[in-house]
Scaffold this motif. Sequence first.
Motif, PDB file in Angstrom:
ATOM      1  N   TYR A  94       0.832  -1.204   0.000  1.00  0.00           N
ATOM      2  CA  TYR A  94       0.000   0.000   0.000  1.00  0.00           C
ATOM      3  C   TYR A  94       0.870   1.259   0.000  1.00  0.00           C
ATOM      4  N   LEU A  95       1.871   1.280   0.871  1.00  0.00           N
ATOM      5  CA  LEU A  95       2.732   2.458   0.961  1.00  0.00           C
ATOM      6  C   LEU A  95       3.577   2.651  -0.291  1.00  0.00           C
ATOM      7  N   LYS A  96       4.100   1.562  -0.823  1.00  0.00           N
ATOM      8  CA  LYS A  96       4.885   1.676  -2.052  1.00  0.00           C
ATOM      9  C   LYS A  96       4.027   2.232  -3.190  1.00  0.00           C
ATOM     10  N   ASN A  97       2.804   1.730  -3.315  1.00  0.00           N
ATOM     11  CA  ASN A  97       1.893   2.232  -4.359  1.00  0.00           C
ATOM     12  C   ASN A  97       1.554   3.699  -4.134  1.00  0.00           C
ATOM     13  N   TYR A  98       1.326   4.068  -2.875  1.00  0.00           N
ATOM     14  CA  TYR A  98       0.991   5.463  -2.576  1.00  0.00           C
ATOM     15  C   TYR A  98       2.145   6.390  -2.932  1.00  0.00           C
ATOM     16  N   ILE A  99       3.364   6.008  -2.561  1.00  0.00           N
ATOM     17  CA  ILE A  99       4.541   6.836  -2.862  1.00  0.00           C
ATOM     18  C   ILE A  99       4.677   7.017  -4.373  1.00  0.00           C
ATOM     19  N   ASP A 100       4.520   5.940  -5.121  1.00  0.00           N
ATOM     20  CA  ASP A 100       4.598   6.031  -6.587  1.00  0.00           C
ATOM     21  C   ASP A 100       3.503   6.936  -7.143  1.00  0.00           C
ATOM     22  N   GLN A 101       2.292   6.768  -6.626  1.00  0.00           N
ATOM     23  CA  GLN A 101       1.146   7.549  -7.104  1.00  0.00           C
ATOM     24  C   GLN A 101       1.321   9.038  -6.803  1.00  0.00           C
ATOM     25  N   ILE A 102       1.712   9.372  -5.593  1.00  0.00           N
ATOM     26  CA  ILE A 102       1.818  10.780  -5.209  1.00  0.00           C
ATOM     27  C   ILE A 102       2.972  11.445  -5.944  1.00  0.00           C
ATOM     28  N   THR A 103       4.042  10.713  -6.177  1.00  0.00           N
ATOM     29  CA  THR A 103       5.175  11.259  -6.922  1.00  0.00           C
ATOM     30  C   THR A 103       4.769  11.546  -8.367  1.00  0.00           C
ATOM     31  N   GLU A 130      -1.408  22.964 -11.887  1.00  0.00           N
ATOM     32  CA  GLU A 130      -2.282  23.973 -11.284  1.00  0.00           C
ATOM     33  C   GLU A 130      -2.026  24.065  -9.783  1.00  0.00           C
ATOM     34  N   LEU A 131      -2.088  25.269  -9.266  1.00  0.00           N
ATOM     35  CA  LEU A 131      -1.878  25.480  -7.836  1.00  0.00           C
ATOM     36  C   LEU A 131      -2.953  24.769  -7.016  1.00  0.00           C
ATOM     37  N   SER A 132      -4.183  24.758  -7.494  1.00  0.00           N
ATOM     38  CA  SER A 132      -5.257  24.085  -6.753  1.00  0.00           C
ATOM     39  C   SER A 132      -5.004  22.579  -6.664  1.00  0.00           C
ATOM     40  N   ASP A 133      -4.428  21.995  -7.718  1.00  0.00           N
ATOM     41  CA  ASP A 133      -4.074  20.573  -7.670  1.00  0.00           C
ATOM     42  C   ASP A 133      -2.973  20.325  -6.638  1.00  0.00           C
ATOM     43  N   ASP A 168      -2.450  22.093  -4.006  1.00  0.00           N
ATOM     44  CA  ASP A 168      -3.072  22.233  -2.691  1.00  0.00           C
ATOM     45  C   ASP A 168      -3.801  20.954  -2.292  1.00  0.00           C
ATOM     46  N   ASP A 169      -4.500  20.334  -3.246  1.00  0.00           N
ATOM     47  CA  ASP A 169      -5.200  19.076  -2.975  1.00  0.00           C
ATOM     48  C   ASP A 169      -4.216  17.956  -2.642  1.00  0.00           C
ATOM     49  N   ILE A 170      -3.127  17.894  -3.394  1.00  0.00           N
ATOM     50  CA  ILE A 170      -2.104  16.881  -3.143  1.00  0.00           C
ATOM     51  C   ILE A 170      -1.508  17.074  -1.747  1.00  0.00           C
ATOM     52  N   LEU A 171      -1.250  18.317  -1.384  1.00  0.00           N
ATOM     53  CA  LEU A 171      -0.682  18.610  -0.069  1.00  0.00           C
ATOM     54  C   LEU A 171      -1.628  18.188   1.056  1.00  0.00           C
ATOM     55  N   ALA A 172      -2.901  18.509   0.923  1.00  0.00           N
ATOM     56  CA  ALA A 172      -3.870  18.153   1.960  1.00  0.00           C
ATOM     57  C   ALA A 172      -3.964  16.634   2.125  1.00  0.00           C
ATOM     58  N   GLU A 173      -4.024  15.931   1.003  1.00  0.00           N
ATOM     59  CA  GLU A 173      -4.087  14.468   1.063  1.00  0.00           C
ATOM     60  C   GLU A 173      -2.815  13.892   1.677  1.00  0.00           C
ATOM     61  N   HIS A 174      -1.692  14.442   1.277  1.00  0.00           N
ATOM     62  CA  HIS A 174      -0.408  13.919   1.759  1.00  0.00           C
ATOM     63  C   HIS A 174      -0.231  14.159   3.256  1.00  0.00           C
ATOM     64  N   LYS A 175      -0.693  15.296   3.749  1.00  0.00           N
ATOM     65  CA  LYS A 175      -0.612  15.562   5.186  1.00  0.00           C
ATOM     66  C   LYS A 175      -1.429  14.533   5.973  1.00  0.00           C
ATOM     67  N   ASP A 176      -2.592  14.163   5.442  1.00  0.00           N
ATOM     68  CA  ASP A 176      -3.405  13.131   6.098  1.00  0.00           C
ATOM     69  C   ASP A 176      -2.692  11.785   6.108  1.00  0.00           C
ATOM     70  N   LYS A 177      -2.092  11.427   4.990  1.00  0.00           N
ATOM     71  CA  LYS A 177      -1.374  10.149   4.906  1.00  0.00           C
ATOM     72  C   LYS A 177      -0.178  10.133   5.864  1.00  0.00           C
ATOM     73  N   ALA A 214       7.667  22.944  -2.506  1.00  0.00           N
ATOM     74  CA  ALA A 214       8.476  23.580  -3.556  1.00  0.00           C
ATOM     75  C   ALA A 214       7.670  23.725  -4.833  1.00  0.00           C
ATOM     76  N   LYS A 215       6.861  22.726  -5.145  1.00  0.00           N
ATOM     77  CA  LYS A 215       6.009  22.790  -6.346  1.00  0.00           C
ATOM     78  C   LYS A 215       4.976  23.909  -6.200  1.00  0.00           C
ATOM     79  N   GLN A 216       4.393  24.039  -5.018  1.00  0.00           N
ATOM     80  CA  GLN A 216       3.446  25.130  -4.784  1.00  0.00           C
ATOM     81  C   GLN A 216       4.113  26.481  -4.990  1.00  0.00           C
ATOM     82  N   LYS A 217       5.301  26.636  -4.443  1.00  0.00           N
ATOM     83  CA  LYS A 217       6.028  27.895  -4.597  1.00  0.00           C
ATOM     84  C   LYS A 217       6.309  28.164  -6.070  1.00  0.00           C
ATOM     85  N   GLN A 218       6.742  27.145  -6.789  1.00  0.00           N
ATOM     86  CA  GLN A 218       7.025  27.295  -8.213  1.00  0.00           C
ATOM     87  C   GLN A 218       5.760  27.701  -8.968  1.00  0.00           C
TER      88      GLN A 218
END
Length: 119
Positions: A4-13, A21-24, A26-35, A109-113
């Motif tokens: 599960y973790l290996k798949n998640y790391i691959d997926q999030i990367t 998009e900045l909104s995307d 933001d969504d990735i960040l929120a999900e990742h903080k929960d994980k 860093a991606k958000q800042k960019q």
Amino acid sequence: MTEYLKNYIDQITKRLAECTELSDADDILAEHKDKIAFMQHERIVHFLVTMMFAVIVSIFMCTMLVTDNGLLIVLVTMIIILLVFYIKHYYFLENTVQKMYRIYDDILAKQKQLRDVNK
């Protein structure tokens, strides 16, 4: 959990690499903080269980040295084998959570960019 973790790391990367998009981001960040929070909890639970088994094997080893019970050797051996697997899994969890921290930094860093591009 390992798969599960290996798949998640691959997926999030992959999602982060494709994010434009900045909104995307933001969504990735929120999900990742929960994980990260879930995995930190999982890591703590496995640490406590591993320490409990280490204490138990220590108690049984001391008992084995004091008494002359051959069955304790079998019990201690089984617990040590189980302890080795718990340590291996805890090691994986610890390294994966640290990898998730680095991904978190990459997301920031991606958000800042993306913010700089939109200015």
